[in-house]
Design a protein around this motif. Structure first.
Motif, PDB file in Angstrom:
ATOM      1  N   ALA A  40     110.035  55.416 -37.385  1.00 49.07           N
ATOM      2  CA  ALA A  40     110.603  54.114 -37.730  1.00 49.07           C
ATOM      3  C   ALA A  40     110.041  53.040 -36.810  1.00 49.07           C
ATOM      4  CB  ALA A  40     112.123  54.159 -37.596  1.00 49.07           C
ATOM      5  N   PRO A  41     109.840  51.819 -37.309  1.00 51.11           N
ATOM      6  CA  PRO A  41     109.305  50.748 -36.462  1.00 51.11           C
ATOM      7  C   PRO A  41     110.247  50.442 -35.314  1.00 51.11           C
ATOM      8  CG  PRO A  41     110.110  49.879 -38.566  1.00 51.11           C
ATOM      9  CD  PRO A  41     110.111  51.364 -38.676  1.00 51.11           C
ATOM     10  N   ARG A  42     109.681  50.285 -34.115  1.00 53.09           N
ATOM     11  CA  ARG A  42     110.478  50.007 -32.942  1.00 53.09           C
ATOM     12  C   ARG A  42     110.762  48.518 -32.832  1.00 53.09           C
ATOM     13  NH1 ARG A  42     107.029  53.749 -28.673  1.00 53.09           N
ATOM     14  NH2 ARG A  42     107.642  55.776 -29.530  1.00 53.09           N
ATOM     15  N   ALA A  43     111.869  48.199 -32.196  1.00 55.38           N
ATOM     16  CA  ALA A  43     112.225  46.799 -32.007  1.00 55.38           C
ATOM     17  C   ALA A  43     111.170  46.123 -31.134  1.00 55.38           C
ATOM     18  CB  ALA A  43     113.595  46.699 -31.347  1.00 55.38           C
ATOM     19  N   PRO A  44     110.683  44.937 -31.534  1.00 56.04           N
ATOM     20  CA  PRO A  44     109.658  44.261 -30.733  1.00 56.04           C
ATOM     21  C   PRO A  44     110.219  43.808 -29.395  1.00 56.04           C
ATOM     22  CG  PRO A  44     110.432  42.830 -32.491  1.00 56.04           C
ATOM     23  CD  PRO A  44     111.053  44.167 -32.733  1.00 56.04           C
ATOM     24  N   ARG A  45     109.479  44.017 -28.331  1.00 57.72           N
ATOM     25  CA  ARG A  45     109.932  43.636 -27.000  1.00 57.72           C
ATOM     26  C   ARG A  45     109.577  42.184 -26.686  1.00 57.72           C
ATOM     27  NH1 ARG A  45     113.821  46.444 -26.954  1.00 57.72           N
ATOM     28  NH2 ARG A  45     113.465  48.641 -27.354  1.00 57.72           N
ATOM     29  N   ILE A  46     108.380  41.766 -27.049  1.00 60.47           N
ATOM     30  CA  ILE A  46     107.952  40.387 -26.774  1.00 60.47           C
ATOM     31  C   ILE A  46     108.401  39.553 -27.965  1.00 60.47           C
ATOM     32  CG2 ILE A  46     105.975  38.890 -26.329  1.00 60.47           C
ATOM     33  CD1 ILE A  46     104.618  41.264 -25.018  1.00 60.47           C
ATOM     34  N   SER A  47     109.607  38.985 -27.845  1.00 61.84           N
ATOM     35  CA  SER A  47     110.240  38.342 -28.994  1.00 61.84           C
ATOM     36  C   SER A  47     111.273  37.333 -28.525  1.00 61.84           C
ATOM     37  CB  SER A  47     110.908  39.416 -29.875  1.00 61.84           C
ATOM     38  OG  SER A  47     111.656  38.834 -30.919  1.00 61.84           O
ATOM     39  N   GLY A  48     111.331  36.187 -29.215  1.00 60.67           N
ATOM     40  CA  GLY A  48     112.366  35.201 -28.968  1.00 60.67           C
ATOM     41  C   GLY A  48     112.102  34.334 -27.751  1.00 60.67           C
ATOM     42  N   TRP A  49     113.172  33.669 -27.299  1.00 59.99           N
ATOM     43  CA  TRP A  49     113.099  32.859 -26.082  1.00 59.99           C
ATOM     44  C   TRP A  49     112.916  33.757 -24.873  1.00 59.99           C
ATOM     45  CZ3 TRP A  49     112.798  27.636 -25.855  1.00 59.99           C
ATOM     46  CH2 TRP A  49     113.133  26.933 -27.015  1.00 59.99           C
ATOM     47  N   PHE A  50     112.285  33.205 -23.826  1.00 61.06           N
ATOM     48  CA  PHE A  50     112.099  33.987 -22.614  1.00 61.06           C
ATOM     49  C   PHE A  50     112.172  33.095 -21.383  1.00 61.06           C
ATOM     50  CE2 PHE A  50     107.818  32.537 -23.628  1.00 61.06           C
ATOM     51  CZ  PHE A  50     107.304  32.159 -22.405  1.00 61.06           C
ATOM     52  N   VAL A  51     112.486  33.720 -20.265  1.00 63.12           N
ATOM     53  CA  VAL A  51     112.380  33.114 -18.940  1.00 63.12           C
ATOM     54  C   VAL A  51     111.509  34.040 -18.103  1.00 63.12           C
ATOM     55  CG1 VAL A  51     114.565  31.867 -19.034  1.00 63.12           C
ATOM     56  CG2 VAL A  51     114.528  34.207 -18.176  1.00 63.12           C
ATOM     57  N   ARG A  52     110.708  33.430 -17.219  1.00 60.23           N
ATOM     58  CA  ARG A  52     109.776  34.213 -16.404  1.00 60.23           C
ATOM     59  C   ARG A  52     109.631  33.563 -15.043  1.00 60.23           C
ATOM     60  NH1 ARG A  52     103.507  36.147 -17.734  1.00 60.23           N
ATOM     61  NH2 ARG A  52     102.778  36.080 -15.571  1.00 60.23           N
ATOM     62  N   ALA A  53     109.725  34.377 -13.989  1.00 64.68           N
ATOM     63  CA  ALA A  53     109.488  33.918 -12.623  1.00 64.68           C
ATOM     64  C   ALA A  53     108.352  34.742 -12.035  1.00 64.68           C
ATOM     65  CB  ALA A  53     110.748  34.069 -11.777  1.00 64.68           C
ATOM     66  N   ASP A  54     107.354  34.054 -11.446  1.00 66.94           N
ATOM     67  CA  ASP A  54     106.219  34.718 -10.818  1.00 66.94           C
ATOM     68  C   ASP A  54     106.371  34.663  -9.299  1.00 66.94           C
ATOM     69  OD1 ASP A  54     105.426  34.763 -13.428  1.00 66.94           O
ATOM     70  OD2 ASP A  54     103.467  33.855 -13.101  1.00 66.94           O
ATOM     71  N   LEU A  55     106.328  35.809  -8.664  1.00 63.18           N
ATOM     72  CA  LEU A  55     106.389  35.919  -7.208  1.00 63.18           C
ATOM     73  C   LEU A  55     105.005  36.344  -6.736  1.00 63.18           C
ATOM     74  CD1 LEU A  55     109.776  37.859  -7.018  1.00 63.18           C
ATOM     75  CD2 LEU A  55     109.409  35.381  -7.029  1.00 63.18           C
ATOM     76  N   ASP A  56     104.272  35.412  -6.119  1.00 63.36           N
ATOM     77  CA  ASP A  56     102.840  35.600  -5.928  1.00 63.36           C
ATOM     78  C   ASP A  56     102.383  35.330  -4.500  1.00 63.36           C
ATOM     79  OD1 ASP A  56     102.738  35.975  -8.702  1.00 63.36           O
ATOM     80  OD2 ASP A  56     102.356  33.845  -9.053  1.00 63.36           O
ATOM     81  N   ALA A  57     101.119  35.682  -4.270  1.00 65.22           N
ATOM     82  CA  ALA A  57     100.355  35.248  -3.109  1.00 65.22           C
ATOM     83  C   ALA A  57      99.090  34.589  -3.651  1.00 65.22           C
ATOM     84  CB  ALA A  57     100.006  36.426  -2.208  1.00 65.22           C
ATOM     85  N   ALA A  58      98.624  33.536  -2.967  1.00 65.31           N
ATOM     86  CA  ALA A  58      97.469  32.792  -3.448  1.00 65.31           C
ATOM     87  C   ALA A  58      96.539  32.456  -2.289  1.00 65.31           C
ATOM     88  CB  ALA A  58      97.905  31.514  -4.158  1.00 65.31           C
ATOM     89  N   VAL A  59      95.262  32.345  -2.607  1.00 61.86           N
ATOM     90  CA  VAL A  59      94.240  31.887  -1.670  1.00 61.86           C
ATOM     91  C   VAL A  59      93.569  30.680  -2.307  1.00 61.86           C
ATOM     92  CG1 VAL A  59      92.125  32.455  -0.433  1.00 61.86           C
ATOM     93  CG2 VAL A  59      93.876  34.209  -0.779  1.00 61.86           C
ATOM     94  N   ALA A  60      93.601  29.531  -1.616  1.00 61.93           N
ATOM     95  CA  ALA A  60      93.072  28.279  -2.165  1.00 61.93           C
ATOM     96  C   ALA A  60      91.831  27.846  -1.393  1.00 61.93           C
ATOM     97  CB  ALA A  60      94.131  27.184  -2.104  1.00 61.93           C
ATOM     98  N   PHE A  61      90.860  27.369  -2.128  1.00 52.94           N
ATOM     99  CA  PHE A  61      89.639  26.801  -1.565  1.00 52.94           C
ATOM    100  C   PHE A  61      89.623  25.322  -1.957  1.00 52.94           C
ATOM    101  CE2 PHE A  61      89.129  31.224  -2.565  1.00 52.94           C
ATOM    102  CZ  PHE A  61      88.509  31.764  -1.447  1.00 52.94           C
ATOM    103  N   SER A  62      89.775  24.454  -0.969  1.00 53.36           N
ATOM    104  CA  SER A  62      89.954  23.031  -1.269  1.00 53.36           C
ATOM    105  C   SER A  62      88.836  22.190  -0.661  1.00 53.36           C
ATOM    106  CB  SER A  62      91.311  22.549  -0.740  1.00 53.36           C
ATOM    107  OG  SER A  62      91.372  22.708   0.666  1.00 53.36           O
TER     108      SER A  62
END
Length: 218
Positions: A40-62
């Motif tokens: 049977a087809p599975r319920a889609p996971r990527i669906s509807g409204w969403f919220v997302r928070a990214d917890l990152d490290a970055a290296v900048a060259f300015s």
């Protein structure tokens, strides 16, 4: 009455073998149902409204005016986004991003930058949770150096590209028939604050980290 013919012994042996290996009626009826449930087809996971928070490290060259920045600035970064999945392969969203970085101790420099971005997140492979996010917005930043007053900045159009893969731990158990769910997505990205002209101030950043969020489903 006609003559009685004795039943060969191998006939009883064959019947006994068939009865021993034949599945019970209940199991025979349950097998097609189990196969149907599995297919049977599975319920889609990527669906509807969403919220997302990214917890990152970055290296900048300015590159800025009146201040040498020969070393990259590394430090924490992150963003907060909201959006809507509009088709199975495209989601649109709005994101606020920021980064605070330092050069090595010898430079005694600190960089701060941020941006507001419109996101388009594509799902290039059907039935896989690989996400390619492209972004366009505005933003800027500045570099400060210890022992010098003032700051040297940059700003203007911002472009970004991000690649992630979303995992939905426990979704099959806790919401097997409901779309969406809680997700974790390791990702890597690139963001650039473009110069207004050749040689003008700008910055480009390499970003990596973990996104956490929730799809609410249709």
């Amino acid at each position: 009455m006609g003559p009685a013919f004795p039943t060969p012994p191998w006939t009883f042996a064959g019947l006994s073998f068939l009865l021993a290996w034949a599945p019970p009626a209940g199991e025979a009826a349950a097998a097609p149902a189990a196969a149907a449930a599995e297919n049977a087809p599975r319920a889609p996971r990527i669906s509807g409204w969403f919220v997302r928070a990214d917890l990152d490290a970055a290296v900048a060259f300015s590159r800025v005016r009146d201040l040498e920045t020969p070393r990259p600035h590394a430090g924490p970064a992150g963003s907060l986004a909201v959006g809507q999945v509009v088709t199975p392969w495209l989601a649109l969203g709005l994101r606020v991003w920021g980064h605070l970085g330092w050069a090595n101790p010898g430079a005694m420099q600190r960089l701060g930058q941020g941006a507001v971005l419109l996101d388009g997140t594509f799902r290039p492979i059907p039935r896989a949770n690989l996400l390619l996010r492209t972004s366009l917005g505005v933003g800027g930043g500045a570099v400060r150096e210890s022992g010098r007053e003032g700051r040297a900045g940059f700003g203007g159009p911002i472009f970004a590209l991000d690649l992630s893969y979303a995992f939905f731990p426990g979704a099959r158990r806790y919401r097997p028939d409901r779309a969406g769910g809680f997700f974790l997505a390791p990702h890597v990205g690139y963001l650039v604050a473009t110069p207004a002209a050749r040689g003008r101030p700008m910055a480009q950043s390499v970003i990596t980290g973990l996104a956490i969020g929730f799809y609410f489903g249709e």
